[in-house]
Write an enzyme that holds these catalytic residues in place. Structure first.
Site, mmCIF file in Angstrom:
data_model
loop_
_atom_site.group_PDB
_atom_site.id
_atom_site.type_symbol
_atom_site.label_atom_id
_atom_site.label_comp_id
_atom_site.label_asym_id
_atom_site.label_seq_id
_atom_site.Cartn_x
_atom_site.Cartn_y
_atom_site.Cartn_z
ATOM 1 N N LYS A 22 -3.277 31.063 -21.100
ATOM 2 C CA LYS A 22 -2.731 29.726 -21.400
ATOM 3 C C LYS A 22 -3.535 29.071 -22.515
ATOM 4 O O LYS A 22 -2.978 28.556 -23.478
ATOM 5 C CB LYS A 22 -2.787 28.842 -20.148
ATOM 6 N N ASN A 23 -4.863 29.121 -22.382
ATOM 7 C CA ASN A 23 -5.705 28.398 -23.345
ATOM 8 C C ASN A 23 -5.743 29.054 -24.725
ATOM 9 O O ASN A 23 -6.180 28.425 -25.684
ATOM 10 C CB ASN A 23 -7.126 28.235 -22.799
ATOM 11 N N ARG A 92 -3.425 17.059 -22.708
ATOM 12 C CA ARG A 92 -4.519 16.728 -23.621
ATOM 13 C C ARG A 92 -4.604 17.664 -24.819
ATOM 14 O O ARG A 92 -4.957 17.255 -25.917
ATOM 15 C CB ARG A 92 -5.835 16.846 -22.849
ATOM 16 N N CYS A 116 -9.093 12.080 -18.255
ATOM 17 C CA CYS A 116 -8.297 12.809 -17.275
ATOM 18 C C CYS A 116 -9.152 12.928 -16.030
ATOM 19 O O CYS A 116 -10.284 12.444 -16.020
ATOM 20 C CB CYS A 116 -7.885 14.175 -17.804
ATOM 21 N N ARG A 121 -13.559 12.932 -21.526
ATOM 22 C CA ARG A 121 -13.039 13.854 -22.533
ATOM 23 C C ARG A 121 -12.632 13.149 -23.830
ATOM 24 O O ARG A 121 -11.453 13.000 -24.149
ATOM 25 C CB ARG A 121 -11.860 14.650 -21.979
ATOM 26 N N ASP A 306 -14.170 26.530 -15.923
ATOM 27 C CA ASP A 306 -12.831 26.724 -15.359
ATOM 28 C C ASP A 306 -12.822 27.677 -14.162
ATOM 29 O O ASP A 306 -11.769 27.903 -13.566
ATOM 30 C CB ASP A 306 -11.872 27.248 -16.446
ATOM 31 N N ILE A 328 -20.498 21.081 -17.933
ATOM 32 C CA ILE A 328 -19.569 20.809 -19.037
ATOM 33 C C ILE A 328 -18.843 19.471 -18.861
ATOM 34 O O ILE A 328 -18.774 18.669 -19.784
ATOM 35 C CB ILE A 328 -18.527 21.952 -19.193
ATOM 36 N N ARG A 398 0.984 24.353 -13.960
ATOM 37 C CA ARG A 398 0.540 24.154 -15.341
ATOM 38 C C ARG A 398 -0.256 25.364 -15.836
ATOM 39 O O ARG A 398 -0.322 25.615 -17.040
ATOM 40 C CB ARG A 398 -0.384 22.928 -15.439
HETATM 41 C C1 UD1 Z 1 -10.953 23.501 -23.192
HETATM 42 C C2 UD1 Z 1 -10.047 24.172 -22.184
HETATM 43 C C3 UD1 Z 1 -10.440 23.798 -20.755
HETATM 44 C C4 UD1 Z 1 -11.920 24.091 -20.538
HETATM 45 C C5 UD1 Z 1 -12.776 23.465 -21.630
HETATM 46 C C6 UD1 Z 1 -14.244 23.855 -21.529
HETATM 47 C C7 UD1 Z 1 -7.930 24.354 -23.343
HETATM 48 C C8 UD1 Z 1 -6.503 23.905 -23.469
HETATM 49 N N1 UD1 Z 1 -8.670 23.745 -22.419
HETATM 50 O O1 UD1 Z 1 -10.760 22.092 -23.059
HETATM 51 O O2 UD1 Z 1 -9.648 24.557 -19.856
HETATM 52 O O3 UD1 Z 1 -12.311 23.563 -19.281
HETATM 53 O O4 UD1 Z 1 -12.305 23.862 -22.930
HETATM 54 O O5 UD1 Z 1 -14.375 25.230 -21.555
HETATM 55 O O6 UD1 Z 1 -8.353 25.283 -24.019
HETATM 56 N N2 UD1 Z 1 -16.123 16.408 -25.783
HETATM 57 C C9 UD1 Z 1 -16.566 15.263 -26.409
HETATM 58 N N3 UD1 Z 1 -15.966 14.879 -27.564
HETATM 59 C C10 UD1 Z 1 -14.941 15.574 -28.123
HETATM 60 C C11 UD1 Z 1 -14.502 16.749 -27.500
HETATM 61 C C12 UD1 Z 1 -15.112 17.156 -26.317
HETATM 62 O O7 UD1 Z 1 -17.476 14.606 -25.922
HETATM 63 O O8 UD1 Z 1 -14.443 15.159 -29.185
HETATM 64 C C13 UD1 Z 1 -16.788 16.870 -24.534
HETATM 65 C C14 UD1 Z 1 -15.836 16.898 -23.327
HETATM 66 O O9 UD1 Z 1 -15.722 15.632 -22.712
HETATM 67 C C15 UD1 Z 1 -16.539 17.928 -22.451
HETATM 68 C C16 UD1 Z 1 -17.139 18.901 -23.461
HETATM 69 O O10 UD1 Z 1 -17.182 18.216 -24.710
HETATM 70 O O11 UD1 Z 1 -17.568 17.320 -21.719
HETATM 71 C C17 UD1 Z 1 -16.367 20.187 -23.649
HETATM 72 O O12 UD1 Z 1 -15.015 19.890 -23.851
HETATM 73 P P1 UD1 Z 1 -14.069 20.803 -24.758
HETATM 74 O O13 UD1 Z 1 -14.702 22.120 -24.963
HETATM 75 O O14 UD1 Z 1 -13.635 20.039 -25.948
HETATM 76 O O15 UD1 Z 1 -12.819 20.981 -23.789
HETATM 77 P P2 UD1 Z 1 -11.304 21.102 -24.201
HETATM 78 O O16 UD1 Z 1 -11.166 21.756 -25.518
HETATM 79 O O17 UD1 Z 1 -10.617 19.798 -23.975
#
Ligand code: UD1
Length: 418
Positions: A22-23, A92, A116, A121, A306, A328, A398
Site C-alpha cells: 500500500k505504502n 494524509r 490523526c 504529523r 507499523d 516515531i 484501508r
Molecule cells: C509513512 C507511512 C506510515 C508509516 C510512517 C513511518 C505511508 C502512506 N505512510 O507515513 O505507514 O507509519 O511513514 O514509517 O507511506 N513529521 C514531521 N514533519 C513533517 C513530516 C513528518 O514532524 O513534515 C514527523 C511525523 O509526525 C512523525 C515522523 O516525522 O513523527 C515520521 O513521519 P513520516 O515518515 O513523515 O510518516 P508518513 O510519511 O506520514
C-alpha cells in the site's frame, strides 16, 4: 458500519498470498502526475486507500482506471488545481501530491491534512524544502496555496531536519523535474521510497542514492513506464506475527524477505522457524513462542513503527516484562486500552509499553482505531477464548486486502457483518 466477529482461539494454518505494498502504491500512483504518456502499474492492492486515491486523481481530471490490481494511466493531465478538504482529511498521504503537481504545473491548492489518531504529523518538512525550491507557500482557510515562481523548480542542497518517508517522497518527485542537481540528505530509505525511485528512473528520471543521501538530477520531462509494486512488508509482518502468536504454520507467497531483515531476525529469536520453498515462497512456523526483552521502533532498516502494535499483541501471553518503545509517533499506543479489554496486562510509561504475561485472554467487543492498531486486535482475538467483535473495520480495509478471506483460508473463524 461494518464489523468482524472472530471466535477464538485459532492456530493459523494454510497459505497466504501477500498483496502489493500500500505504502509503495500510493506515492507511485501519485507520481504519475509528473509524467506524460500512459502506463500500467501492477500488483496494486485493492484497498480503501488505493480506491480513494483513484477518486482523488479522477477529481483532479486525471484519466486513470483501477481494475484487478492494475492501475492504468491514459495520457493524463491535471485540470483542477485543488485537492479538497473532504479528500485530504480522509487520507494524509495525499499531501505527497503537492511536490509533483507543483513541479509540473504552476499552481496548486491542497487542504492541510491536520493531525490523526497516531500523532500531530506535521508537514513542515515538506513545505520547508518546497519553499527552498522556489515555491511561494501561504496557508489560507485551512489550505496550503502553492505557486511556483520560476519556469522550473530550483534544485536544492538540503538536509531534512528529521527523517520523513512522505517528505522524502514529495521532494524526490519535485526534484526530478527541477533545474539542476538536488542533493537531499537525511532521507528516508524505506523500501517504499526505493520502489518510487525505481519507478521514476524507469520513466526517465536520474536519481541515485547512497545511505541516507539521494541525488536527483532534474530532467526536462518524464515519460510513463509500466511497473510492478513490491510486496507489502507490513502486511507480511502482520501475518507473520499472527502466525507466531497462534503457534501456526503458514506458507507465504509473493514474500520478499530482504525488506523485513531486522524484524525477521527478532522474530527468529522469538521462535519463528523459516523454510525457503522458492525465491518468493516461504514456510513459517512457530511451536514455542519466546518473549523479547526490549525493542524500539526506528526508521528503516530499524524495527518499523507499523509493526509495533501487532508485536505488542503477539507478546501478550509470553511477555515477561517485555518493553516496546515507540520512537516515531508520539501517540501510537491507542491500541493499548483496547487490548486491555481482552484481559491484557499492559503498563505505559512515556514512550514505552511494558507487557506482562497473562495466561488467558478472553474475546471482547473492541474498536479499530488506525490501520495497524486494528491488526493487533485481530491477533488478540485469534489467541483469545470466545467471541470478539471488532467495530469500525474500515481501518483494516484501508490497509489489508481481503484480510477476512485470507484469515478464513488459514482456519480462523471470522465473519464480516454489516
Ligand atoms: C509513512 C507511512 C506510515 C508509516 C510512517 C513511518 C505511508 C502512506 N505512510 O507515513 O505507514 O507509519 O511513514 O514509517 O507511506 N513529521 C514531521 N514533519 C513533517 C513530516 C513528518 O514532524 O513534515 C514527523 C511525523 O509526525 C512523525 C515522523 O516525522 O513523527 C515520521 O513521519 P513520516 O515518515 O513523515 O510518516 P508518513 O510519511 O506520514
Amino acid at each position: 458500519m461494518q464489523k468482524v466477529v472472530i471466535i477464538g482461539p485459532a492456530s493459523l494454518k494454510g497459505e497466504i498470498d501477500i498483496s502489493g505494498s500500500k505504502n509503495a502504491s500510493l506515492p507511485i500512483m501519485i507520481s504519475t502526475v509528473l509524467a506524460k504518456g500512459s502506463c500500467l502499474i501492477g500488483n496494486v492492492p485493492n484497498l480503501r486507500d488505493t480506491r480513494f486515491l483513484v477518486s482523488i486523481l479522477k477529481d483532479l481530471g486525471c484519466k486513470v482506471d483501477f481494475k484487478k490490481n492494475i492501475f492504468a494511466v491514459h495520457n493524463s493531465n491535471i485540470t483542477k488545481k485543488s485537492a479538497d478538504y473532504e479528500y485530504v482529511r480522509q487520507m494524509r498521504a495525499s499531501i505527497v501530491l503537492l511536490g509533483p503537481v507543483i513541479a509540473r504545473y504552476k499552481k496548486f491548492k491542497i487542504a492541510l491534512p491536520g493531525g490523526c489518531s497516531i500523532g500531530t504529523r506535521g508537514i513542515d518538512l515538506h513545505l520547508k524544502a518546497l519553499k527552498l525550491m522556489g515555491v511561494k507557500i501561504s496557508i489560507r482557510n485551512g489550505y496550503v496555496e502553492a505557486e511556483r515562481k520560476l519556469s522550473k523548480l530550483i534544485a536544492i542542497n538540503h538536509k531534512f531536519s528529521k527523517i520523513s518517508v512522505g517528505a522524502t517522497q514529495n521532494i524526490v518527485m519535485a526534484a526530478s523535474l527541477a533545474k539542476g542537481k538536488s542533493t537531499l540528505k537525511n532521507c528516508a530509505i524505506e523500501p517504499e521510497v526505493i520502489d518510487l525511485i525505481n519507478f521514476l528512473n524507469n520513466c526517465g528520471a536520474k536519481i541515485k542514492f547512497s545511505k541516507r543521501t539521494i541525488i536527483v538530477d532534474g530532467v526536462e520531462y518524464l515519460e510513463l513506464n509500466n511497473h510492478e509494486i513490491i510486496p507489502d512488508r507490513i502486511e507480511a509482518g502482520s501475518y507473520l506475527l499472527a502466525t507466531m502468536a497462534s503457534k501456526g504454520k503458514v506458507i507465504f507467497n509473493n514474500f520478499k524477505p530482504d525488506d523485513l531483515t531486522l524484524p525477521l531476525e527478532k522474530y527468529k529469536l522469538m521462535g519463528l522457524k523459516v523454510k525457503k520453498l522458492s525465491n518468493s515462497s516461504y514456510q513459517f512456523s512457530c511451536n514455542k513462542l519466546n518473549t523479547i526483552k526490549k525493542i524500539s521502533t526506528k526508521e528503516y532498516p530499524g524495527y518499523p513503527t507499523d509493526l509495533q502494535a501487532q508485536l505488542v499483541a503477539t507478546l501478550l501471553k509470553v511477555g515477561q516484562k517485555s518493553k516496546v518503545t515507540e520512537n516515531i509517533f508520539e501517540n501510537r499506543f491507542i491500541h493499548i486500552p483496547e487490548l486491555r479489554r481482552f484481559g491484557a496486562n499492559l503498563k505505559i510509561k512515556d514512550k514505552t509499553v511494558e507487557i506482562n504475561k497473562v495466561n488467558d485472554l478472553y474475546g471482547a467487543e473492541v474498536m479499530a482505531t488506525d490501520i495497524r492498531a486494528s491488526f493487533s486486535l485481530i491477533i488478540a482475538a485469534i489467541i483469545s477464548k470466545g467471541t470478539t467483535v471488532i467495530n469500525r473495520i474500515y481501518h483494516l480495509d484501508r490497509g489489508y486486502e481481503d484480510f477476512d478471506l485470507k484469515l478464513k483460508k488459514c482456519g480462523v473463524n471470522i465473519k464480516r457483518k454489516k
